[in-house]
Design a protein around this motif. Sequence first.
Motif, PDB file in Angstrom:
ATOM      1  N   SER A   1       6.886   3.994   4.553  1.00 23.40           N
ATOM      2  CA  SER A   1       6.675   2.730   5.263  1.00 23.40           C
ATOM      3  C   SER A   1       5.981   2.978   6.595  1.00 23.40           C
ATOM      4  O   SER A   1       6.489   3.737   7.426  1.00 23.40           O
ATOM      5  N   GLN A   2       4.836   2.329   6.767  1.00 23.89           N
ATOM      6  CA  GLN A   2       4.137   2.439   8.052  1.00 23.89           C
ATOM      7  C   GLN A   2       5.018   1.895   9.170  1.00 23.89           C
ATOM      8  O   GLN A   2       5.267   2.566  10.146  1.00 23.89           O
ATOM      9  N   SER A   3       5.468   0.656   9.005  1.00 21.07           N
ATOM     10  CA  SER A   3       6.208  -0.012  10.077  1.00 21.07           C
ATOM     11  C   SER A   3       7.618   0.539  10.243  1.00 21.07           C
ATOM     12  O   SER A   3       8.193   0.479  11.321  1.00 21.07           O
TER      13      SER A   3
ATOM     14  N   THR B   1      10.060  -2.607   6.866  1.00 21.85           N
ATOM     15  CA  THR B   1       9.975  -3.444   5.666  1.00 21.85           C
ATOM     16  C   THR B   1      11.369  -3.544   5.047  1.00 21.85           C
ATOM     17  O   THR B   1      11.953  -2.538   4.632  1.00 21.85           O
TER      18      THR B   1
ATOM     19  N   SER C   1       0.831  -1.212   0.000  1.00 19.45           N
ATOM     20  CA  SER C   1       0.000   0.000   0.000  1.00 19.45           C
ATOM     21  C   SER C   1       0.863   1.259   0.000  1.00 19.45           C
ATOM     22  O   SER C   1       0.472   2.286  -0.564  1.00 19.45           O
TER      23      SER C   1
ATOM     24  N   VAL D   1      -3.271  -6.365   9.828  1.00 18.01           N
ATOM     25  CA  VAL D   1      -2.243  -6.562   8.800  1.00 18.01           C
ATOM     26  C   VAL D   1      -2.496  -5.650   7.597  1.00 18.01           C
ATOM     27  O   VAL D   1      -1.579  -5.006   7.081  1.00 18.01           O
TER      28      VAL D   1
HETATM   29  C1  G6P Z   1       2.780  -5.664   4.225  1.00 20.93           C
HETATM   30  C2  G6P Z   1       1.406  -5.235   4.697  1.00 20.93           C
HETATM   31  C3  G6P Z   1       0.857  -4.144   3.783  1.00 20.93           C
HETATM   32  C4  G6P Z   1       1.841  -2.981   3.706  1.00 20.93           C
HETATM   33  C5  G6P Z   1       3.222  -3.449   3.258  1.00 20.93           C
HETATM   34  C6  G6P Z   1       4.256  -2.362   3.415  1.00 20.93           C
HETATM   35  O1  G6P Z   1       2.691  -6.338   3.016  1.00 20.93           O
HETATM   36  O2  G6P Z   1       0.535  -6.333   4.709  1.00 20.93           O
HETATM   37  O3  G6P Z   1      -0.374  -3.684   4.320  1.00 20.93           O
HETATM   38  O4  G6P Z   1       1.362  -2.036   2.803  1.00 20.93           O
HETATM   39  O5  G6P Z   1       3.647  -4.531   4.082  1.00 20.93           O
HETATM   40  O6  G6P Z   1       4.402  -2.083   4.779  1.00 20.93           O
HETATM   41  P1  G6P Z   1       5.080  -0.796   5.379  1.00 20.93           P
HETATM   42  O7  G6P Z   1       5.134  -1.059   6.863  1.00 20.93           O
HETATM   43  O8  G6P Z   1       6.445  -0.698   4.775  1.00 20.93           O
HETATM   44  O9  G6P Z   1       4.220   0.383   5.034  1.00 20.93           O
END
Ligand code: G6P
Length: 608
Positions: free
Chosen positions: A334-336, A339, A289, A385
């Motif tokens: 990146s949300q997390s 990645t 996303s 998720v």
């Molecule tokens: C995983 C999640 C997705 C997310 C992607 C990137 O595949 O299931 O929802 O968009 O990672 O994650 P990030 O933490 O980098 O935005």
Amino acid sequence: MCGIMGVIGRENAVPKLVNGLQHLSYRGYDAAGVAVYNGNTLDIRKTAGTMDRLRDLLEGQPAEGSIGIGHTRWATHGAPTDCNAHPHTDTDGRIAVVHNGIIENERVLRQRLAAEGITFRSQTDTEVVAHLIAKFNRETCDLRCALRKTVEVITGAYALVVMSVDEPDRLYIARKDSPIVIGLGKDAGYVASDIPALLPYTRDILLLEDGDIACLSQDAVNVTNKDGDEVQRPFRRIDWDQEAADKGEHTSFMEKEMDEQPEAAARLLEAPLVQSKIPSRVTFVACGSAYHASLIGKHYLAELAGIPATAEIASEFRYETPLSLDGQMAIAISQSGETVDTLMALRQAKERGADTAAIVNVQDSSIARVAGAVQWMHAGPEIAVATTKGFTTQVLALLRLALDWGRKNDTLRANEVQEWHGSLKELPRLMREVLVKYGNGGLREGAEECGAVPCFARQNIAPRLVFFLGRGLDTATAMEGALKLKEISYQHATAYPAGELKHGPIALIENDVLVVALATQRELLPKTISNIREVKARGARVLALCQQQDEAALANDADEVWTLPNAPDCLMPLLAVLPLQRLAYEVALLRGCSVDKPRNLAKSVTVE
Ligand code: G6P
């Protein structure tokens, strides 16, 4: 992916280990286990399957000890079986290890150890680490030293937590490119792969640098860096509270997080904007996303700030011909912030000469630490998720950045900036309006009437094919809508720029095909309507999304029209994605899918 929890205190560690692992289960897993020191030996309980199976196992065969490590495993090396579950031990069962990441030279090391007489009990790369530590421990009689020697021979990404019957008052922790956080609570030391696992016990968190090895006891942490020198790593206080990481009265985290989008947007609009020099050219790197958000960001930068940009899938960017990026800016989204492909792409962009920046949610995450400048998303913890508020805050952060750079670049006039200011102020209210209109309508089972989205979901629970179409900004929103549907409802769906349909995919359009047509971009509306007519003429059922003011233009061509408040086209991705998230959610519920933890997926993708 893979969750780690470790506890060292006075009471029985098992309940805390299980609780911590439960908080980490959102990351995605297919096996779970714990190891505790019972005063004599290491007691290990591990099983394939869910945390419930681990709880059942512990109920049947209780384990007790004040020091322990636990793990949720997302299978990479070897199937999700009991024996591949972590913790893994050395041959004598005196050293136990949990691991997140991938040891890339596992095969060579395994062969070497096998030649030395080691018999392996699992297919995992982690077991190799346990045997290596034991081997070096025999040579040095010093567990920290043994761990240091081990990390010198392994390659790849790892967060490792190690315990031994020989040093039953401490845990050893090593990290490289995989997340791990350490916390000191009132009467125990904690280590986990993510902050939510520690929030019930402490909010004072210490983060390790790559190459560090930490020794954690009940009330202290001692860290040495990659050269073996003792270093001080600062503790920082986390301002998230436990409530933010709980789902409260909502039936799922995803529902809670969808509902939180207006307030997350409002928070971000109030937050400071990152200051950096204005780039002449931008390369976005991101996955999933976040990549869709970067496609939108590319439009924003061109249209509002006159800055050319490219959006790259991080896992592809990493292996392209490494041309110079001198004078450009690479922005990771990146949300997390963990990645691994995005992290490595950002590092590579830096090596190729780019200035770096990142749009990140999780404080102190690896990407935030590598980037030269960080724009925080202020979304609060995202547990489901499939991202929802993560995506919308990424898009909004990009819009604010483009507006700021447009103002400074003089591509936007003062009155335009003023107008934008007004539109952004309205955004949280407009988002709330859309959520109310396209929520579940408060009705579900047995109801005579229901909201537009659940009703539509019931009528379209399993179409043979689903196409999401759009033009311009709508193309990226269509991609996000298709991804949400795939991720959580397992309905195959695909997104296409509407104009591209004629070059192949239209051959697939027939009676039982559903087309979700995004038609929010006013300048492109006549073209999109033509594409809707083309699929309609071939038998597809069409759901169209457009601005309220264009409802009449679409009413005759689409089978159903969902309208969004009138607003500048650039705001449309932030509004149109809301009913698409809800659609995926409703279809997933109707199909009995696990919306928060879809099969095979992980929240934080820490392997390539
Ligand atoms: C995983 C999640 C997705 C997310 C992607 C990137 O595949 O299931 O929802 O968009 O990672 O994650 P990030 O933490 O980098 O935005």
